[in-house]
Write a protein that holds these residues in place. Structure first.
Motif, mmCIF file in Angstrom:
data_model
loop_
_atom_site.group_PDB
_atom_site.id
_atom_site.type_symbol
_atom_site.label_atom_id
_atom_site.label_comp_id
_atom_site.label_asym_id
_atom_site.label_seq_id
_atom_site.Cartn_x
_atom_site.Cartn_y
_atom_site.Cartn_z
ATOM 1 N N ASP A 1 0.848 -1.179 0.000
ATOM 2 C CA ASP A 1 0.000 0.000 0.000
ATOM 3 C C ASP A 1 0.895 1.243 0.000
ATOM 4 O O ASP A 1 1.657 1.456 0.953
ATOM 5 N N ALA B 1 0.265 4.251 0.473
ATOM 6 C CA ALA B 1 -0.048 5.234 1.506
ATOM 7 C C ALA B 1 0.568 4.842 2.844
ATOM 8 O O ALA B 1 1.213 5.655 3.514
ATOM 9 N N THR B 2 0.398 3.579 3.222
ATOM 10 C CA THR B 2 0.855 3.177 4.556
ATOM 11 C C THR B 2 2.154 2.404 4.521
ATOM 12 O O THR B 2 2.801 2.244 5.554
ATOM 13 N N GLY B 3 2.553 1.924 3.328
ATOM 14 C CA GLY B 3 3.768 1.116 3.247
ATOM 15 C C GLY B 3 3.554 -0.306 3.731
ATOM 16 O O GLY B 3 4.508 -1.080 3.812
ATOM 17 N N ARG B 4 2.307 -0.664 4.034
ATOM 18 C CA ARG B 4 2.051 -2.019 4.525
ATOM 19 C C ARG B 4 1.977 -3.006 3.366
ATOM 20 O O ARG B 4 1.500 -2.676 2.291
ATOM 21 N N LEU C 1 -9.336 -4.839 3.172
ATOM 22 C CA LEU C 1 -9.121 -3.658 4.000
ATOM 23 C C LEU C 1 -9.739 -3.817 5.381
ATOM 24 O O LEU C 1 -9.106 -3.551 6.394
ATOM 25 N N ARG C 2 -10.999 -4.232 5.415
ATOM 26 C CA ARG C 2 -11.687 -4.276 6.703
ATOM 27 C C ARG C 2 -12.754 -5.350 6.646
ATOM 28 O O ARG C 2 -13.292 -5.637 5.583
#
Lengths: 333, 373
Positions: free
Chosen positions: B58, B60-63, B82-83
């Protein structure tokens, strides 16, 4: 092993050069030279084989826990043997009970594991029959079948621990795919641990030594016997039953005896690496019991006595082999 | 007749393939596991080819997130989770590019005929995790120097090896080489003496050798252990080498073979003035090469694979041979099957190579003596 193998050969006629008996000094020098050849091996043999055997016999009459010095060893006569093999009357119930019921249980385990011997022999024979056929690529299969035998013992045990893993092991995964809902827990189930060890032993041994011995036996059968049988119209079963099987009888007998003898001394790595003798002692063999008694519980004397019992069993089997060898072969015809 | 032969050949091949497959499958499974990720070792159904789930980072988060296949607007798309909601999951589309970035909520299970199947299936690619081998190799560290010794005034600090497996290998190579060479040498000398020389007590001694052949090793185990302890040799190479180097088996086997070597050549050599040493060295030994090679291969494999004796006499990690090393590796890494299998492969490969090289002698050796392991 037949007795011709082991009886010392009669000394042969010495060559012309040495046939004229040399004088006393020269003869002495000859003896010394002979001992020089023998010495390196003899010293090691005496120190690490012959004297230890005698020492073990002595030790089996003593009680000594190995941590204390030598002179605290107690001479106890036959007590170790009575402890291992004897029975006593239980005071409460009045019934005869074994002094060491674990010994008998572990002896039963050892015998149970030997169920693998006849199965393995049958499979080895079948494999040898297949490998003896003049087929293309058969050499490849010979090598392939032998490989498990040379594979490093501990690595094989680790591998089979993984195969027997109840959740992720290949065996149970395969069983689940075939629709078995609750496959056994193998090594952690007292009822399945021994069969699991046997199965691993079969994988290791079927294409190994016994198969090579059978192959050698098959190759020694004179081809004419088959030709005659064929001319008489014998089918493959008749040829197998009345030519191959009787011709292989000495091999079969040899393999049977040596397999039983080595069965009393086998499975150490499998047991130690895969089950540690458990669950609930269900995979502890006599050999493993001896090991534990000596090197985990430090009862050297008792362990030596157990080892002598094992030795006696093996010795009796060897004697039986010598005495019965010929006759059992005849029975198999 | 020809047709019957074809049929029986066909059945033979079928059986050989079934048997060969049974022999091969565990080994293949071992190699396969050794190249898998820890998660992949637990996948159901089992996969022979190591596959690994694709991941997506990702921005945005680097995950790093695992990627799944899903059906989006009737097309196959790669998504990441995601969730979770009860019974549903919020996913984000990663591929194809025209749908990328879209978020949508999917039912966790969907109807397929009469069954419910998961909506998302992992995206997997074949991938070999070679660094399992490096991980296994580096997993055990040595905290003490290798080969350090102190004999009287002579002190040697040893070598600082980082990886225990290197020490295990070197230990096994050293011990096995010394045992094999020593055993072949002393056994052949003694075998020659028993086969060819005359001296008082020869037959009695030989009977002594024979009698010990059937004594189980476990009988001599305790006295030899005590002897080595008295000599202060426990936990040294000597404890591994000395008890197995003077083989009664080898002596017996070589004596039998030497007896079958034709005497004419020897007699000729003796007439030419050769002593027993030259006859042994230049006539008997060269003629006995197959038997020596067979014995050597046997001893090599036995020593390399021996486990019980090293277990009894060795304590220090830096002195352990390979089998014991693998066993001690199993302790702390007992559930890391990918590493355990990698280590097992590393342990097995050298023996298999030696076996393939010495196979001919090995098989000859079995036939020569009816010897068993």
């Amino acid at each position: 092993m037949t007795d011709t193998d082991v009886s010392p050969q009669p000394s042969e006629v010495p060559p012309a050069a040495v046939r004229s008996r040399p004088g006393g000094r020269a003869r002495l020098a000859g003896y010394l030279r002979a001992y020089a050849f023998l010495l390196p091996n003899l010293v090691g043999f005496l120190a690490f084989t012959l004297l230890p055997v005698l020492a073990a016999m002595l030790l089996s009459f003593a009680r000594w826990d190995a941590i204390r010095p030598w002179d605290e060893a107690q001479w106890v006569g036959m007590a170790n043997y009575v402890d291992a093999l004897g029975f006593h009357r239980d005071v409460a119930s009045g019934r005869l009970v074994a002094n060491d019921d674990r010994f008998w249980y572990y002896l039963y385990n050892t015998a149970f594991l030997m169920l693998g011997v006849p199965i393995g022999m049958a499979l080895s024979l079948l494999t040898a029959l297949l490998l003896n056929r003049p087929l293309r690529g058969v050499v490849f299969f010979r090598t392939l079948f032998f490989i498990p035998t040379v594979c490093s013992s501990v690595a094989v045990a680790v591998l089979w621990r993984w195969l027997y893993n109840p959740e992720y092991g290949l065996i149970n995964q395969g069983l689940r795919m075939m629709g078995v809902e609750n496959p056994p827990y193998w090594l952690s189930d007292p009822a399945w641990a021994k069969p699991a060890l046997i199965l691993m032993g079969l994988w290791v041994g079927v294409g190994g030594y016994n198969c090579v011995l059978y192959l050698a036996g098959l190759q020694n059968i004179p081809g004419e016997l088959y030709e005659v049988a064929r001319l008489d119209g014998a089918g493959w079963w008749v040829r197998l039953r009345y030519v191959t099987w009787p011709q292989l009888a000495p091999t079969t007998f040899f393999i049977l005896v040596t397999s039983i003898i080595s069965g009393f001394q086998g499975y150490f790595v499998g047991v130690h690496v895969m089950t540690g003798g458990g669950p609930a002692g269900s995979t502890t063999t006599l050999l493993y019991y001896i090991y534990q008694t000596a090197f985990v519980y430090h009862s050297m004397g008792y362990s030596a006595a157990l080892a002598m019992v094992l030795f006696a069993i093996v010795f009796l089997l060897t004697l039986l082999n010598w005495k019965m060898g010929k006759r059992s072969v005849e029975i198999m015809y | 007749m020809l047709r019957r032969k074809r049929l029986s050949d066909f059945i033979s091949y079928l059986l050989l393939l079934a048997g060969g497959g049974t022999m091969l499958l565990p080994l293949l499974w071992m190699v396969s596991t050794s190249l898998k990720t820890p998660e992949a070792t637990m996948s159901y159904p089992p996969e022979l080819l190591p596959r690994r789930q694709e991941t997506w980072v990702d921005p945005a988060t680097g995950r790093e997130l695992p990627v799944f296949w899903a059906s989006v607007q009737g097309r196959r798309a790669k998504v990441v989770k995601l969730r979770f909601y009860p019974g549903r999951v919020l996913v984000r589309v990663v591929e194809p590019s025209d749908l990328a970035g879209q978020q949508l909520s999917l039912a966790l299970r969907q109807r397929e005929g009469t069954r419910f199947v998961p909506t998302l299936t992992p995206v997997k690619h074949i991938s070999f995790r070679w660094h399992n081998y490096a991980d296994a190799w580096h997993a055990m560290r040595l905290d003490r120097p290798w080969m350090a010794f102190e004999i009287g005034p002579i002190k040697f600090g040893g070598f600082h090896l980082r990886d225990a497996f290197l020490a295990f290998y070197l230990n096994s190579v050293i011990v096995t080489t010394v045992v094999t060479l020593g055993c072949v040498l002393t056994s052949s000398l003694a075998g020659y003496a028993f086969a060819r020389l005359h001296f008082p007590g020869r037959d009695v001694l030989f009977l002594g050798y024979l009698a010990t052949l059937m004594v189980p090793h476990v009988v001599t185990m305790i006295p030899v252990f005590i002897l080595l302890r008295t000599l202060g040799l426990i936990d040294t190479y000597s404890a591994l080498i000395l008890p197995v180097m003077f083989s009664a088996y080898g002596t017996f086997m070589l004596r039998q073979f030497f007896l079958s070597v034709p005497r004419d050549l020897e007699d000729a050599a003796r007439l030419d003035g050769c002593g027993h040493w030259s006859v042994y060295r230049h006539v008997v030994m060269p003629l006995s090469r197959p038997a020596l090679a067979a014995l050597g291969t046997f001893i090599f494999l036995w020593t390399w694979n021996s486990f019980m004796w090293p277990l009894i006499v060795m304590n220090s990690t830096e002195k352990m041979p390979l089998m014991l090393g693998l066993y001690s590796f199993m302790g702390p890494h007992g559930a890391e099957w990918h590493l355990l299998m990698a280590a097992s492969v590393m342990v097995m490969v050298p023996v298999i190579v030696v076996f393939l090289l010495g196979q001919r002698y090995f098989v000859q050796g079995i036939m020569l003596t009816g010897m068993k392991g």
